[in-house]
Motif scaffolding. Sequence first.
Motif, mmCIF file in Angstrom:
data_model
loop_
_atom_site.group_PDB
_atom_site.id
_atom_site.type_symbol
_atom_site.label_atom_id
_atom_site.label_comp_id
_atom_site.label_asym_id
_atom_site.label_seq_id
_atom_site.Cartn_x
_atom_site.Cartn_y
_atom_site.Cartn_z
ATOM 1 N N GLU A 53 -16.596 83.232 -4.607
ATOM 2 C CA GLU A 53 -16.162 81.904 -5.013
ATOM 3 C C GLU A 53 -17.118 80.804 -4.555
ATOM 4 O OE1 GLU A 53 -12.105 81.113 -4.101
ATOM 5 O OE2 GLU A 53 -11.399 83.063 -4.803
ATOM 6 N N ALA A 54 -18.185 81.168 -3.852
ATOM 7 C CA ALA A 54 -19.133 80.158 -3.365
ATOM 8 C C ALA A 54 -19.971 79.649 -4.523
ATOM 9 C CB ALA A 54 -20.031 80.754 -2.286
ATOM 10 N N SER A 55 -19.993 78.349 -4.677
ATOM 11 C CA SER A 55 -20.780 77.746 -5.751
ATOM 12 C C SER A 55 -21.001 76.278 -5.412
ATOM 13 C CB SER A 55 -20.054 77.874 -7.097
ATOM 14 O OG SER A 55 -18.795 77.218 -7.046
ATOM 15 N N PRO A 56 -22.008 75.670 -6.019
ATOM 16 C CA PRO A 56 -22.225 74.234 -5.781
ATOM 17 C C PRO A 56 -20.990 73.431 -6.173
ATOM 18 C CG PRO A 56 -24.060 75.231 -6.979
ATOM 19 C CD PRO A 56 -22.962 76.236 -6.972
ATOM 20 N N PRO A 57 -20.839 72.234 -5.620
ATOM 21 C CA PRO A 57 -19.686 71.395 -5.986
ATOM 22 C C PRO A 57 -19.599 71.202 -7.496
ATOM 23 C CG PRO A 57 -20.877 70.443 -4.128
ATOM 24 C CD PRO A 57 -21.712 71.580 -4.630
ATOM 25 N N SER A 58 -18.397 71.249 -8.004
ATOM 26 C CA SER A 58 -18.193 71.085 -9.440
ATOM 27 C C SER A 58 -18.510 69.653 -9.864
ATOM 28 C CB SER A 58 -16.737 71.401 -9.807
ATOM 29 O OG SER A 58 -16.400 72.723 -9.432
ATOM 30 N N ALA A 59 -18.888 69.505 -11.118
ATOM 31 C CA ALA A 59 -19.165 68.175 -11.652
ATOM 32 C C ALA A 59 -17.887 67.340 -11.661
ATOM 33 C CB ALA A 59 -19.727 68.294 -13.066
ATOM 34 N N LYS A 118 -14.198 59.294 -14.375
ATOM 35 C CA LYS A 118 -13.395 58.452 -13.489
ATOM 36 C C LYS A 118 -13.642 58.814 -12.023
ATOM 37 C CE LYS A 118 -8.633 57.094 -12.460
ATOM 38 N NZ LYS A 118 -7.200 57.260 -12.811
ATOM 39 N N GLU A 119 -13.674 60.099 -11.736
ATOM 40 C CA GLU A 119 -13.915 60.539 -10.357
ATOM 41 C C GLU A 119 -15.286 60.098 -9.873
ATOM 42 O OE1 GLU A 119 -11.166 64.621 -10.488
ATOM 43 O OE2 GLU A 119 -13.326 64.696 -10.873
ATOM 44 N N GLN A 120 -16.279 60.210 -10.738
ATOM 45 C CA GLN A 120 -17.638 59.803 -10.368
ATOM 46 C C GLN A 120 -17.691 58.315 -10.052
ATOM 47 O OE1 GLN A 120 -20.477 62.033 -10.170
ATOM 48 N NE2 GLN A 120 -21.155 60.239 -9.005
ATOM 49 N N THR A 121 -16.983 57.515 -10.837
ATOM 50 C CA THR A 121 -16.951 56.067 -10.600
ATOM 51 C C THR A 121 -16.344 55.754 -9.233
ATOM 52 O OG1 THR A 121 -16.775 55.586 -12.965
ATOM 53 C CG2 THR A 121 -16.041 53.868 -11.438
ATOM 54 N N LEU A 122 -15.244 56.430 -8.900
ATOM 55 C CA LEU A 122 -14.578 56.206 -7.614
ATOM 56 C C LEU A 122 -15.442 56.702 -6.459
ATOM 57 C CD1 LEU A 122 -10.985 57.243 -8.722
ATOM 58 C CD2 LEU A 122 -11.770 54.931 -8.184
ATOM 59 N N TYR A 123 -16.083 57.852 -6.661
ATOM 60 C CA TYR A 123 -16.991 58.368 -5.623
ATOM 61 C C TYR A 123 -18.128 57.380 -5.379
ATOM 62 C CZ TYR A 123 -20.714 60.941 -3.385
ATOM 63 O OH TYR A 123 -21.728 61.296 -2.524
ATOM 64 N N ASP A 124 -18.695 56.843 -6.444
ATOM 65 C CA ASP A 124 -19.816 55.908 -6.325
ATOM 66 C C ASP A 124 -19.417 54.653 -5.539
ATOM 67 O OD1 ASP A 124 -21.467 57.615 -7.706
ATOM 68 O OD2 ASP A 124 -21.224 56.603 -9.641
ATOM 69 N N ILE A 125 -18.169 54.226 -5.689
ATOM 70 C CA ILE A 125 -17.683 53.058 -4.944
ATOM 71 C C ILE A 125 -17.704 53.351 -3.444
ATOM 72 C CG2 ILE A 125 -15.637 51.654 -4.436
ATOM 73 C CD1 ILE A 125 -14.895 51.927 -7.416
ATOM 74 N N ARG A 172 -13.518 64.959 0.085
ATOM 75 C CA ARG A 172 -12.311 65.434 0.774
ATOM 76 C C ARG A 172 -11.356 64.265 1.020
ATOM 77 N NH1 ARG A 172 -16.036 69.062 3.312
ATOM 78 N NH2 ARG A 172 -16.499 67.606 4.994
ATOM 79 N N TYR A 173 -11.903 63.133 1.443
ATOM 80 C CA TYR A 173 -11.050 61.979 1.711
ATOM 81 C C TYR A 173 -10.541 61.352 0.426
ATOM 82 C CZ TYR A 173 -11.688 61.927 6.753
ATOM 83 O OH TYR A 173 -11.640 62.246 8.083
ATOM 84 N N LEU A 174 -11.337 61.362 -0.633
ATOM 85 C CA LEU A 174 -10.858 60.863 -1.915
ATOM 86 C C LEU A 174 -9.706 61.717 -2.446
ATOM 87 C CD1 LEU A 174 -14.187 59.824 -3.676
ATOM 88 C CD2 LEU A 174 -12.146 58.369 -3.458
#
Length: 343
Positions: free
Chosen positions: A16-22, A26-33, A70-72
């Motif tokens: 199950e090990a793999s790079p973080p999923s895309a 909306k999630e990307q916008t919140l992460y960028d903030i 994780r915090y998001l």
Amino acid sequence: MSIHIPLPIPTYLHDEASPPSALSEKEQTLYDIVLKHFSAADYTLPNVNEEKAALVVDEKFWLSYECLLRYLRATKWDANVAIKRLEDTLKWRRDFGIYDTITPQYVEPEAMTGKEFLFGYDTRGRPALYMCPSKQNTEESARQIHFVVWMLERAIDLMGPGVETLALMIDYADKAKNPSIGTARTVLNILQTHYPERLGLALIAHLPWLLHAFYKLLTPFIDPLTRLKMVFNPVITKNGLFRTAVDAEAWSANSGSRVFEPEQLVQEGWNGSQPFVYSHAVYWEALVKLCEERRSRMVAAWHRMEGKVGTKEWEVKVAVRDEAMNVQVDAANVLPENGQLQS
């Protein structure tokens, strides 16, 4: 022959090990903030003495891509709440002494009997943190709680690529006693507040019916998601450890129901195939060295990747793994045909 040291971190990637999923748009916008907030050149921790308000290297390293996510996720993708919680944890880590006070020397008296130790990895690559309440050797104190957190930090050090959680193994054999409700609530609050999404599974073995009442008293303070990760009296067979008897009976080599392979489980209390015996003089030095060297390599790899907030743990850990594998290959290549090391 007994084993007295931790097992090495697996160099292979589990299924199950793999790079973080895309992320979604909306999630990307919140992460960028959140990322922009902590990446600002003039960023300082709020309500902190001006001389100490800037982030230090260890804190920037901690603020990884996966950490922010994780915090998001823990705040249901509310960027402002996630930022507040991250800042609260940054200040807590300073006040609690993660980077200075809680040293191996400080917590070592708590480790003498092996009441907590790290050994082996489950089928998802999660490091196993064993707790043996029957081996309690000190009175309740702040240092006991510091020791739990120190061991949790070491478990995080030993997480390989794609692994963000640990497997907690609690063995109530040998008339083990619980800590007080107050201590248990303090530790639980630290885990849920400052280590969101770090618990992958909690396996609680040999729990007598009398101690079920203790867990019932704690239940109101355990969030629903954490409760789902708790497995009482898991089933252990010659094939390994399983959540339930149904899983054990239905297991086959191609199924994913097994939690631990026998080769990754200790014999004592868990019926694994590893003859691990806690010898403090040997184990403690080996664990401290293993974690310090691994963390040093991860920080070095992070610096090579520009040492920024938001660097991916996946990339850092893969770089460290590949470096270790290359060293092994290079070491093998210095052996000439006669098998003697070249000077």
